[in-house]
Design an enzyme around this catalytic site. Structure first.
Site, PDB file in Angstrom:
ATOM      1  N   HIS A 185     -32.387  66.685  20.592  1.00  0.00           N
ATOM      2  CA  HIS A 185     -33.664  66.919  19.929  1.00  0.00           C
ATOM      3  C   HIS A 185     -33.891  65.827  18.864  1.00  0.00           C
ATOM      4  O   HIS A 185     -32.920  65.269  18.346  1.00  0.00           O
ATOM      5  CB  HIS A 185     -33.636  68.314  19.291  1.00  0.00           C
ATOM      6  CG  HIS A 185     -34.905  68.728  18.624  1.00  0.00           C
ATOM      7  ND1 HIS A 185     -35.211  68.376  17.332  1.00  0.00           N
ATOM      8  CD2 HIS A 185     -35.952  69.462  19.073  1.00  0.00           C
ATOM      9  CE1 HIS A 185     -36.384  68.876  16.998  1.00  0.00           C
ATOM     10  NE2 HIS A 185     -36.860  69.533  18.034  1.00  0.00           N
ATOM     11  N   PRO A 186     -35.132  65.522  18.496  1.00  0.00           N
ATOM     12  CA  PRO A 186     -35.371  64.419  17.560  1.00  0.00           C
ATOM     13  C   PRO A 186     -34.650  64.498  16.222  1.00  0.00           C
ATOM     14  O   PRO A 186     -34.356  63.454  15.617  1.00  0.00           O
ATOM     15  CB  PRO A 186     -36.891  64.457  17.362  1.00  0.00           C
ATOM     16  CG  PRO A 186     -37.411  64.960  18.658  1.00  0.00           C
ATOM     17  CD  PRO A 186     -36.404  65.974  19.109  1.00  0.00           C
ATOM     18  N   VAL A 187     -34.341  65.701  15.709  1.00  0.00           N
ATOM     19  CA  VAL A 187     -33.646  65.754  14.416  1.00  0.00           C
ATOM     20  C   VAL A 187     -32.133  65.682  14.564  1.00  0.00           C
ATOM     21  O   VAL A 187     -31.421  65.671  13.557  1.00  0.00           O
ATOM     22  CB  VAL A 187     -34.021  67.013  13.601  1.00  0.00           C
ATOM     23  CG1 VAL A 187     -35.485  67.023  13.260  1.00  0.00           C
ATOM     24  CG2 VAL A 187     -33.600  68.286  14.326  1.00  0.00           C
ATOM     25  N   LYS A 188     -31.626  65.630  15.798  1.00  0.00           N
ATOM     26  CA  LYS A 188     -30.176  65.592  15.991  1.00  0.00           C
ATOM     27  C   LYS A 188     -29.637  64.167  15.804  1.00  0.00           C
ATOM     28  O   LYS A 188     -30.366  63.241  15.454  1.00  0.00           O
ATOM     29  CB  LYS A 188     -29.832  66.136  17.381  1.00  0.00           C
ATOM     30  CG  LYS A 188     -30.204  67.600  17.596  1.00  0.00           C
ATOM     31  CD  LYS A 188     -29.602  68.519  16.572  1.00  0.00           C
ATOM     32  CE  LYS A 188     -29.598  69.987  16.994  1.00  0.00           C
ATOM     33  NZ  LYS A 188     -30.912  70.542  17.322  1.00  0.00           N
ATOM     34  N   ILE A 189     -28.353  63.984  16.084  1.00  0.00           N
ATOM     35  CA  ILE A 189     -27.678  62.719  15.779  1.00  0.00           C
ATOM     36  C   ILE A 189     -28.262  61.570  16.593  1.00  0.00           C
ATOM     37  O   ILE A 189     -28.541  60.491  16.078  1.00  0.00           O
ATOM     38  CB  ILE A 189     -26.162  62.836  16.038  1.00  0.00           C
ATOM     39  CG1 ILE A 189     -25.571  64.067  15.336  1.00  0.00           C
ATOM     40  CG2 ILE A 189     -25.454  61.567  15.590  1.00  0.00           C
ATOM     41  CD1 ILE A 189     -25.659  64.045  13.838  1.00  0.00           C
TER      42      ILE A 189
END
Length: 385
Positions: A185-189
Site C-alpha cells: 500500500h502507498p504508506v507502507k515501506i
C-alpha cells in the site's frame, strides 16, 4: 499537511511503469513473476505469490492452509481489520490474543495461556496470525514452539515489516511460519499502489495460492481431471478469485524494491531523532526487542501516565490544526461493530485497550525532511508542555 506516511515515487519508478504500458502485456505477463522472484530472494524465501492487496494475500494464505467452517483463526486485536477478516472470509471463527505491553505485538505468554485453556475446551486454533506491528517482528521463535506443541499453522502478517529482521534473518524467510504476507500500500515501506504478496518455502502452498488468486484455474495437465482438449484448454478445479497483480504494479514494485535498504536506513535516521528529542517529554517511545530490527513502518508514541482518550483527542486535534496529519493505529478489532455483533466486548483484551487509549502515530516516511520533523516535534512539545 505533513501526513503520517506517504509513498516516495521518483522518475525511475515512473519510467518502469511507462515501459510496461508500452509493452505487450499489462497483466499476466513476465514482470509479475520477476517481482515475485525478487521479493522472495530479498527475504530469503523460496516462493512469492503477488496479489492485488495484502488482504487478498491473507485470504488465499488461509485457504491454502485449508482454513474453513468449524476452524478457529487467532490474531492480534491491535491490527487492521484484514488480519481477522481473512478468517471470516473462509467461514472460520475468529478470536484474539492480547498484546505485549512493550512491543504492542501479540504476547506469546498470553498465547500460551489461551492455548492451554483452548486445549482443555477442544477449541484450539487451526491458524494463528501474528502481526508485526509498526515493522517489529513478533517473538516468532516462541510462537513457533507453541505451534509445534499445539499443532496450529502460522501466517505472519508482515504488512508493516518488509526489510525488518528477526534473530538476524529477514522477516519472511519462513523459518518460523508457513506463509508470510507483505503489503505494498502507498504508506507502507515500498509500494505498488495497491498490492501484496505471500511468500513461503512450501511448493504446494505456493502452487495453491497461485491458483486461488486466478479463479482456481489451472493450465497444468497434471492437475486436470482428464487430458486437455487442446493447447487452449484450462480447468477450474476449485473456487478461486481474481486477486491478480498487474504488470504496472509489479514494475513499480521492482523499482521500489531496489531502494528498500535506503528506505529503511532513512526511517531509522528519523526514528533516532524522534527518540532523542522525545526523551524529555511525557510520552512512551516505541520499545525495541534486541532480537528484532524493525522496518519502522510506524512511529507510535503513547501519552504519559494518567493520560486518557480525552487527552489524546486534544493532542490529535491540536496537531491536525497545525497541519500535522498524525493518526491512531489501531482501533482494537474486537471493538468494531462487526465483531461486537459476534459477542466480543470492551474489556476482553485489556492491554490492547489500554494501549489504544493513548497511542498516537507521528509522521514517518523517507521523504520527511528535517525541518518538517522539527516542526512536528516543536508542535508536539507545545501541546504537551
Amino acid at each position: 499537511m505533513i501526513p503520517y506516511g506517504r509513498q516516495e515515487v521518483i522518475e525511475d519508478d515512473i519510467q518502469a511503469v511507462v515501459d510496461v504500458l508500452r509493452s505487450d502485456f499489462l497483466t499476466q505477463g513476465p514482470v509479475v513473476p520477476r517481482f515475485e522472484q525478487a521479493v522472495a530472494e530479498k527475504v530469503g524465501a523460496a516462493h512469492g505469490v503477488a496479489t492485488n492487496s495484502a488482504t487478498s494475500a491473507l485470504h488465499i494464505a488461509c485457504l491454502a492452509l485449508d482454513l474453513g467452517p468449524g476452524d478457529w483463526l487467532w490474531t492480534s486485536p491491535i491490527t487492521f481489520v484484514a488480519s481477522a477478516n481473512c478468517g471470516l472470509y473462509c467461514g472460520a471463527r475468529v478470536d484474539f490474543v492480547d498484546i505485549d505491553p512493550r512491543t504492542y505485538n501479540m504476547s506469546h505468554e498470553a498465547l500460551a495461556d489461551k492455548l492451554a485453556v483452548a486445549e482443555r475446551e477442544g477449541r484450539l486454533p487451526k491458524v494463528v496470525v501474528p502481526v508485526h506491528f509498526a515493522g517489529q517482528s513478533c517473538d516468532m521463535a516462541a510462537i513457533h514452539a507453541l505451534s509445534e506443541r499445539y499443532g496450529f499453522r502460522i501466517i505472519e502478517d508482515a504488512s508493516h515489516a518488509i526489510g525488518g529482521r528477526y534473530h538476524g534473518e529477514p522477516v519472511g524467510c519462513g523459518r518460523y511460519s508457513d506463509i508470510t504476507v507483505f503489503s505494498f500500500h502507498p504508506v507502507k515501506i515500498i509500494t505498488t499502489g495497491e498490492g501484496g504478496m505471500a511468500v513461503t518455502n512450501e511448493p504446494a502452498l505456493a502452487e495453491r495460492m497461485t491458483r486461488l488468486r486466478s479463479h482456481g484455474i489451472t493450465r497444468d495437465p497434471a492437475q486436470m481431471t482428464h487430458e486437455p482438449d487442446g493447447p487452449w484448454y484450462y480447468q477450474q478445479i476449485e473456487l478461486g478469485f481474481n486477486y491478480r497483480m498487474t504488470e504496472m504494479q509489479a514494475a513499480l514494485g521492482i523499482s521500489q524494491l531496489g531502494r528498500l535498504d535506503a528506505f529503511i536506513a532513512r526511517r531509522r535516521e528519523l526514528v533516532a531523532r524522534y527518540n532523542r528529542e522525545l526523551d524529555s517529554l511525557p510520552v512512551t517511545r516505541p520499545w525495541q526487542d534486541p532480537d528484532a530490527e524493525s522496518a519502522w513502518h510506524l512511529y507510535v508514541i503513547c501519552l504519559g501516565e494518567g493520560a486518557g482518550p480525552n487527552d489524546r483527542e486534544e493532542v490529535f486535534r491540536s496537531l491536525w490544526e497545525a497541519g500535522i496529519g498524525v493518526n491512531v493505529h489501531y482501533i482494537p478489532v474486537h471493538t468494531q461493530p462487526q465483531y461486537q455483533a459476534m459477542g466480543f466486548r470492551e474489556g476482553d483484551y485489556p492491554v490492547a485497550e489500554k494501549y489504544y487509549a493513548t497511542a498516537l502515530s507521528l509522521p514517518l516516511y523517507p521523504a520527511l525532511e528535517e525541518p518538517d520533523q522539527e516542526y512536528v516535534l516543536s508542535e508536539l512539545r507545545g501541546v504537551l508542555q
